[in-house]
Every structure is written in structure tokens, then in C-alpha cells.
Design a protein around this motif. Structure first.
Motif, PDB file in Angstrom:
ATOM      1  N   ARG A   1       3.422  -8.102  26.992  1.00 57.00           N
ATOM      2  CA  ARG A   1       2.786  -9.153  26.200  1.00 57.00           C
ATOM      3  C   ARG A   1       3.302  -9.080  24.766  1.00 57.00           C
ATOM      4  O   ARG A   1       3.401  -8.002  24.193  1.00 57.00           O
ATOM      5  CB  ARG A   1       1.265  -8.963  26.187  1.00 57.00           C
ATOM      6  N   PHE A   2       3.637 -10.239  24.234  1.00 63.12           N
ATOM      7  CA  PHE A   2       4.142 -10.294  22.854  1.00 63.12           C
ATOM      8  C   PHE A   2       3.216 -11.196  22.068  1.00 63.12           C
ATOM      9  O   PHE A   2       3.563 -12.321  21.722  1.00 63.12           O
ATOM     10  CB  PHE A   2       5.595 -10.776  22.854  1.00 63.12           C
ATOM     11  N   ASP A   3       2.021 -10.695  21.813  1.00 65.39           N
ATOM     12  CA  ASP A   3       0.959 -11.541  21.277  1.00 65.39           C
ATOM     13  C   ASP A   3       0.967 -11.667  19.755  1.00 65.39           C
ATOM     14  O   ASP A   3       0.121 -12.354  19.202  1.00 65.39           O
ATOM     15  CB  ASP A   3      -0.406 -10.988  21.715  1.00 65.39           C
TER      16      ASP A   3
ATOM     17  N   PHE B   1      13.861  -0.095  25.438  1.00 67.93           N
ATOM     18  CA  PHE B   1      14.840  -1.060  24.949  1.00 67.93           C
ATOM     19  C   PHE B   1      14.884  -1.043  23.418  1.00 67.93           C
ATOM     20  O   PHE B   1      13.988  -0.506  22.764  1.00 67.93           O
ATOM     21  CB  PHE B   1      14.441  -2.477  25.407  1.00 67.93           C
ATOM     22  N   HIS B   2      15.898  -1.741  22.887  1.00 70.67           N
ATOM     23  CA  HIS B   2      15.962  -1.920  21.429  1.00 70.67           C
ATOM     24  C   HIS B   2      14.672  -2.594  20.931  1.00 70.67           C
ATOM     25  O   HIS B   2      14.129  -2.238  19.899  1.00 70.67           O
ATOM     26  CB  HIS B   2      17.185  -2.770  21.060  1.00 70.67           C
ATOM     27  N   ARG B   3      14.189  -3.530  21.711  1.00 69.70           N
ATOM     28  CA  ARG B   3      12.951  -4.234  21.356  1.00 69.70           C
ATOM     29  C   ARG B   3      11.763  -3.280  21.259  1.00 69.70           C
ATOM     30  O   ARG B   3      10.871  -3.444  20.426  1.00 69.70           O
ATOM     31  CB  ARG B   3      12.678  -5.287  22.442  1.00 69.70           C
ATOM     32  N   ASP B   4      11.730  -2.269  22.145  1.00 71.23           N
ATOM     33  CA  ASP B   4      10.598  -1.335  22.157  1.00 71.23           C
ATOM     34  C   ASP B   4      10.555  -0.504  20.879  1.00 71.23           C
ATOM     35  O   ASP B   4       9.477  -0.187  20.369  1.00 71.23           O
ATOM     36  CB  ASP B   4      10.676  -0.416  23.383  1.00 71.23           C
ATOM     37  N   VAL B   5      11.733  -0.131  20.382  1.00 66.39           N
ATOM     38  CA  VAL B   5      11.777   0.639  19.132  1.00 66.39           C
ATOM     39  C   VAL B   5      11.240  -0.232  17.993  1.00 66.39           C
ATOM     40  O   VAL B   5      10.458   0.235  17.150  1.00 66.39           O
ATOM     41  CB  VAL B   5      13.222   1.112  18.833  1.00 66.39           C
ATOM     42  N   MET B   6      11.639  -1.509  17.987  1.00 72.68           N
ATOM     43  CA  MET B   6      11.132  -2.411  16.948  1.00 72.68           C
ATOM     44  C   MET B   6       9.620  -2.586  17.079  1.00 72.68           C
ATOM     45  O   MET B   6       8.884  -2.549  16.096  1.00 72.68           O
ATOM     46  CB  MET B   6      11.807  -3.786  17.034  1.00 72.68           C
TER      47      MET B   6
ATOM     48  N   MET C   1       4.752   4.672  26.951  1.00 75.51           N
ATOM     49  CA  MET C   1       4.436   3.504  26.111  1.00 75.51           C
ATOM     50  C   MET C   1       5.249   3.534  24.818  1.00 75.51           C
ATOM     51  O   MET C   1       5.104   2.660  23.978  1.00 75.51           O
ATOM     52  CB  MET C   1       2.943   3.485  25.768  1.00 75.51           C
ATOM     53  N   ILE C   2       6.000   4.550  24.603  1.00 77.57           N
ATOM     54  CA  ILE C   2       6.817   4.927  23.449  1.00 77.57           C
ATOM     55  C   ILE C   2       5.970   5.406  22.255  1.00 77.57           C
ATOM     56  O   ILE C   2       6.319   6.398  21.623  1.00 77.57           O
ATOM     57  CB  ILE C   2       7.857   3.855  23.030  1.00 77.57           C
ATOM     58  N   HIS C   3       4.864   4.730  21.934  1.00 74.54           N
ATOM     59  CA  HIS C   3       4.070   5.240  20.808  1.00 74.54           C
ATOM     60  C   HIS C   3       2.591   4.887  20.971  1.00 74.54           C
ATOM     61  O   HIS C   3       2.128   4.661  22.099  1.00 74.54           O
ATOM     62  CB  HIS C   3       4.661   4.772  19.458  1.00 74.54           C
ATOM     63  N   ILE C   4       1.869   4.842  19.853  1.00 75.05           N
ATOM     64  CA  ILE C   4       0.401   4.720  19.879  1.00 75.05           C
ATOM     65  C   ILE C   4      -0.061   3.305  20.232  1.00 75.05           C
ATOM     66  O   ILE C   4       0.477   2.320  19.732  1.00 75.05           O
ATOM     67  CB  ILE C   4      -0.162   5.153  18.502  1.00 75.05           C
ATOM     68  N   PHE C   5      -1.093   3.223  21.091  1.00 75.62           N
ATOM     69  CA  PHE C   5      -1.642   1.922  21.490  1.00 75.62           C
ATOM     70  C   PHE C   5      -3.151   1.809  21.261  1.00 75.62           C
ATOM     71  O   PHE C   5      -3.707   0.726  21.254  1.00 75.62           O
ATOM     72  CB  PHE C   5      -1.296   1.606  22.957  1.00 75.62           C
ATOM     73  N   ILE C   6      -3.851   2.934  21.148  1.00 78.17           N
ATOM     74  CA  ILE C   6      -5.270   2.900  20.768  1.00 78.17           C
ATOM     75  C   ILE C   6      -5.424   3.786  19.542  1.00 78.17           C
ATOM     76  O   ILE C   6      -4.990   4.939  19.552  1.00 78.17           O
ATOM     77  CB  ILE C   6      -6.193   3.401  21.905  1.00 78.17           C
TER      78      ILE C   6
ATOM     79  N   PRO D   1       3.411  -4.912  24.249  1.00 84.12           N
ATOM     80  CA  PRO D   1       4.842  -5.229  24.185  1.00 84.12           C
ATOM     81  C   PRO D   1       5.736  -4.145  24.801  1.00 84.12           C
ATOM     82  O   PRO D   1       6.891  -4.404  25.124  1.00 84.12           O
ATOM     83  CB  PRO D   1       5.114  -5.353  22.683  1.00 84.12           C
ATOM     84  N   THR D   2       5.211  -2.916  24.925  1.00 85.14           N
ATOM     85  CA  THR D   2       5.987  -1.816  25.513  1.00 85.14           C
ATOM     86  C   THR D   2       5.285  -1.375  26.789  1.00 85.14           C
ATOM     87  O   THR D   2       4.123  -1.694  27.007  1.00 85.14           O
ATOM     88  CB  THR D   2       6.054  -0.620  24.548  1.00 85.14           C
ATOM     89  N   GLY D   3       5.990  -0.614  27.623  1.00 83.49           N
ATOM     90  CA  GLY D   3       5.355  -0.137  28.849  1.00 83.49           C
ATOM     91  C   GLY D   3       6.290   0.734  29.652  1.00 83.49           C
ATOM     92  O   GLY D   3       7.445   0.950  29.282  1.00 83.49           O
TER      93      GLY D   3
END
Ligand code: 3UK
Length: 540
Positions: free
Chosen positions: A27-29, A217-222, A347-352, A396-398
């Protein structure tokens, strides 16, 4: 930029992505997550910042020096030339990186990605056997390694036929990476990767042995730079980051490298930190933001009065649950409310997480902007507030494991299932209970070890502790606590009874540890996590 419709000529990573039906829903909300179709994350973090005028500002600080954005860019470009010109690497090739947090390690990571290759950074303490698993699984052909960590890599190389090229750094002289950099140009023609080309493969070991490679992906780092930092941490270009997590751990990749660069700030890279030297680092560099794990916060709280850490503004804790007792100790010592955050390699990084003002006692926080979270039962059905179940997240990541059957365990109905038991309140705050496989079941009661740990940690005699279930004929399992005492306390029988009564008085009495063993050290991973499975294995 090289225009190439298929930036990754080496399709290995692409071909080993899970089938699309096993991906989590993405999701890219948020408006900031609308990236262009072509983007190289290292170029965004480095070249773009120099273009924007940050060239003469400090990017990296170390105990013995500083390095500007422009100097870091030049160094990364020269390394990228070695990869492309001397080694002949092509976009999509995997490059193993091995080193403690230092400027060359940072420059190598950026260089690999600028060249369109895939960074496979490994934890400094890995031994040859574990390196071999990573090299084989990610089919790694080249490696850049800190000279002080070469030994295990050399052993691994002998048993890894794919690994053809190895260079060491931080040695200097002929035959080292530095030797090859001397006459390389300062400019580099970056590879214009697709937003969904794989930029890095981060390995996570879990408890079972076979490591899993998570592909980002590159997008995930961003996205990692534009979610947690933008909405919760809110850094600016004057911030000075510091902390302990290695760049090889995505917690550290974000906090120690990518976040500072994304915001034009600087980062203090120190190779080996202990609670006292981290405090010293904050004092010496006037650091404003610090990332570390709960055990460090707890140990630092006891020592903080010896240092001038008045520069410090924001403190981030992740890696395992932050006991409220530790949060309170740090607040008493410094006045700072720690920002807790749960993240995961998948998830690459923090989500909660939560902003300091919106802290709720005992909670990890709420789903940060860009992510959704809920608590589900075994069948994947959402549970009402107050009920304990599996934490499920999407954003956006997963999770995308590199050819791994376990993809099915982590992703279900489009949700990432992190393996954590959580409870949500009516306001959407999430309360950590335990790892789902760590729940203690004693005489029919479900008991979460971390809750008992938090109760014990509030007793003045307890420095650290770990609580697990051990087999018991009558009750199935009983609650057992391994306790490390503070200086000045002796492991006496009277103290066992005192600690048991202390727990009974603060949480439901059936949760008290029927067995207590005093220890001098608790088993932990390199990322600071308590290894409860090792406590369970201990025979006493
Ligand atoms: C646990 C937490 C409660 C939880 C990580 C921040 O830890 C990271 O990644 P890993 O893959 O482990 C993930 C698991 O660790 N955990 C992490 N943070 C918390 N539990 N409260 C927390 N605040 O079990 C999770 O499933 O090693 C953390 C950023 C990037 C990361 N990779």
C-alpha cells in the motif's frame, strides 16, 4: 545515468522472488511514497544531497575524523569504479559486505548500489559456516570485507565456488581496495535502476538455523526513510545520529546510515560500543539522536549521571520489547521519553511506534502513517480490541524471501504475520505480549514471559532477567526466571521468595515465577535479543 530498460542484467534476484500470489499486499497511502519508476536509492541518498547543496556538510563522524557528503560521494564513486571496471560486475550481481560500522563500510554499501548491484551485508560476528549459507543462498560472486574480519571469509571462500572476487578494506597498500581507488575518477555513471529492482538482501537467522534472505527494492529503502523518520522521529539537517545497530542489520542500515543521509544530517560511526562508550560518544560528538536496544537503555540509565549528554533529544529503542521499567529508568535519568518501535528484517524497518508525546504505558505504539496493523486469530480473522492474537501488518514494504518455502508462513491473505502475539486497545495502540512461539502455557493459563520480566525488572535487585516456560509434570509448564543481580545483591534463598512475592503483588499471582535461577550472563543475539530458546534448553 545509463538508460537501460532492464537495469538488472543479472536476473538471479528477480527470478528468485516469491510468486506474486504469495507477496503481501503493498500500500502506498502517503503522497511521499509516489516515487518515479526509475530511481537508485544510493543516488537519492548521496548524489542528490550533494546536488541540493549539502556537499560541504559533514556526513560521517568517527572517533578520529569527519567526512563531508562530497568526500563520501567521491569515495563511493571510486569504489563503484572498482566493481564495474576492475571486477566487471554487472547490475544485479550480489556483493557481500562485511565490516563493523565505519566510513569504508558505509561507502562500500553506497557504491554497490550505485553500480546497480545488490548489497548483501552480513553481521560482523558471523562465522565461516554461516557466511557459506549466505553466499550459497544469494549466489554471491564478490565480497568487500574489513581487513579485521577476513579470516572467516577466507575459510568460507574455500568452500564457496561462486565467490570469485574478494578485496579487503581498511588495510591500505597494494592489493587492498584502497590501493585500487587511488587513480579512479571521482565521478561515476550511476546505474538507473528500476524502483522495483532489488537493492539489498538482508539475512535473518531466526532460531532454527537456516537463514532467510529478505529482498528489498530501491523503493523499500526510500520508504523506510520516508515513513518512520518523517512522521515519528522528525530529524533535520542539524541532527547528529549515533547508536549501536550494525549497518548489516536493517535497524542500523536505517538509523546509522540511510536516515541521516536522507535528511542531510550526520552520523557518528563507532565500531564497538558498550553502554559506557555509547554515553561517551554522545558527549564527545554532541549527538542528538540515539538508536539502540532495550538492554542498552537499561544499562545506560544507571551510568548516565556520569556524562554530559545534554545534547541528546531523541532516543529510539527497537529489536525487542522495551519493558516499561526500562522506559521509566531512562526518563528518570535524563527526562527523555524513549521512542519505542517494532520493526522486522522482513519489513525492512519500523511499522508500529509512537511520537514521544503520544506514548502509552506498556504499548509499543500505533501503526505509523503508511502502515496498517491489526490482531488476527489462527484463521486470519481480525480480533476485537483487548484480545490477544497474531500481529498482522501491511504497508509500502513487506516480506519477500529469496526462494524460501517459509514465505507462506510470513504472508497470509496479503498481511505480514510477524510471529508476535499482540493485543490492541480501542484507540489502536498495540501491546506486545510475546513471540507467538514463546508463550508459556502453565496449568491452562497463557502467560507472556515479557510481562513477568517487566514485573521483575521493577525490583531494585534485578539488573536483567529472562523468563521462559520449562516442562513440569503437573502443570505442563511452569514459569521460570533467570535473574542477573545488580552489584551489591547476593543470590540468597530469601531473595527468591522476595522476588516471587514482589511479582505476585504487581501482576496476576498465577504468573509468578515458581522457579528462579540466578545467573551472571544472559544469552543474547548480536542484535540484542534475548535467546529464550537457549534458556529453555538449559538444564539445572
Ligand atoms: C521483535 C520487537 C517488541 C519482534 C528490527 C527495527 O528487530 C528487528 O528485526 P528482526 O528481524 O526481528 C523482528 C522481531 O523482533 N521486535 C523488534 N522490535 C520490537 N518486539 N517491541 C519492539 N519494539 O519479535 C519482531 O517480530 O531482527 C527492528 C528496525 C529494523 C529491524 N530489522
Amino acid at each position: 545515468m545509463i538508460k537501460n530498460p532492464k537495469a538488472h542484467e543479472d536476473r538471479f534476484a528477480h527470478d528468485n522472488l516469491p510468486p506474486p500470489e504469495l507477496w503481501p499486499e503493498l500500500r502506498f497511502d502517503l503522497p511521499e511514497l509516489n516515487y518515479p519508476g526509475r530511481l537508485n536509492c544510493a543516488v537519492e541518498l548521496l548524489d542528490r544531497m550533494v546536488d541540493k547543496g549539502y556537499g560541504e556538510r559533514i556526513a560521517l563522524r568517527t572517533p578520529d575524523g569527519k567526512c563531508t557528503y562530497r568526500q563520501l560521494l567521491t569515495r563511493a564513486n571510486q569504489i563503484a569504479h572498482v566493481l564495474r571496471d576492475d571486477w566487471g560486475l554487472i547490475p544485479g550481481n550480489r556483493v557481500l559486505l562485511r565490516g563493523p560500522n565505519n566510513p569504508m563500510m558505509a561507502a562500500c554499501w553506497l557504491a554497490v548500489i550505485k553500480a546497480g548491484c545488490i548489497a548483501v551485508a552480513t553481521m560482523p560476528l558471523l562465522r565461516a559456516k554461516e557466511l557459506q549459507q549466505v553466499i550459497d543462498k544469494a549466489r554471491v560472486g564478490a565480497a568487500l570485507c574489513d581487513v579485521r574480519l577476513m579470516e572467516e571469509l577466507e575459510i568460507a571462500q574455500k568452500i564457496c565456488p561462486t565467490l570469485k572476487q574478494v578485496l579487503c578494506f581498511n588495510q591500505g597498500g597494494a592489493g587492498s581496495l584502497e590501493g585500487l581507488l587511488e587513480n579512479k575518477p571521482a565521478d561515476f555513471e550511476n546505474v538507473e535502476t528500476a524502483i522495483d529492482d532489488v537493492a539489498l538482501i538482508a539475512f535473518t537467522s531466526g532460531t532454527t538455523g537456516q537463514p532467510k534472505g529478505t529482498m528489498h527494492f530501491h523503493r523499500d529503502v526510500m520508504a523506510m526513510c520516508d515513513c518512520f523518520p518523517r512522521s515519528i522521529l522528525k530529524p533535520d539537517a542539524n541532527d547528529i545520529f549515533c547508536g549501536t545497530p550494525p549497518i548489516a542489520f536493517t535497524f542500523g542500515l536505517g538509523g546509522m546510515l540511510c536516515f541521516p543521509l536522507r535528511y542531510g544530517a550526520s552520523t557518528v560511526l563507532v565500531e564497538k560500543l558498550m553502554p559506557d562508550t555509547l554515553l561517551q560518544t554522545i558527549q564527545d560528538h554532541k549527538a542528538t539522536i540515539c538508536f539502540t536496544a532495550p538492554t542498552f537503555w537499561r544499562q545506560m540509565a544507571a551510568l548516565a549521571h556520569k556524562y554530559d549528554i545534554s545534547s541528546l533529544k531523541k532516543c529510539v529503542s527497537a529489536g525487542e520489547a522495551l519493558p516499561d521499567a526500562t522506559r521509566q529508568l531512562w526518563k528518570q535519568a535524563t527526562g527523555i521519553e524513549i521512542i519505542d518501535g517494532i520493526g522486522a528484517t522482513e519489513m525492512i524497518h519500523i511499522f508500529i511506534s509512537h511520537s514521544p508525546e503520544k506514548v502509552r504505558r506498556g504499548a509499543t505504539g500505533y501503526a505509523i502513517p503508511g502502515y496498517q496493523a491489526c490482531v488476527v486469530d489462527e484463521s486470519g480473522k481480525a480480533l476485537p480490541p483487548g484480545e490477544v492474537g497474531h500481529l498482522a501488518v501491511k504497508g509500502p514494504t513487506g516480506c519477500r524471501y529469496l526462494s524460501d518455502e517459509r514465505q507462506k508462513n510470513y504472508v497470509s491473505n496479503g498481511w505480514n504475520i510477524t510471529g508476535d502475539a499482540y493485543k490492541m486497545d480501542a484507540d489502536g495502540y498495540f501491546f506486545y505480549q510475546a513471540r507467538t512461539d514463546d508463550m508459556i502455557i502453565s496449568a491452562g493459563y497463557n502467560i507472556a514471559g515479557p510481562e513477568v520480566e517487566d514485573a521483575l525488572l521493577k525490583h531494585p535487585a534485578v539488573a536483567e532477567c529472562g523468563v521462559v516456560g520449562v516442562a513440569d509434570e503437573e502443570r505442563g509448564q511452569i514459569v521460570k526466571a533467570f535473574v542477573l543481580l545488580r552489584p551489591g545483591y547476593a543470590p540468597e534463598d530469601g531473595l527468591v521468595k522476595e522476588l516471587q512475592d514482589f511479582v505476585k503483588n504487581s501482576i496476576a499471582p498465577y504468573k509468578y515465577p515458581r522457579s528462579i535461577e540466578f545467573v551472571t550472563v544472559l544469552p543474547r543475539t548480536e542484535t540484542g535479543k534475548l535467546q529464550r530458546f537457549r534458556l529453555r534448553e538449559q538444564k539445572s
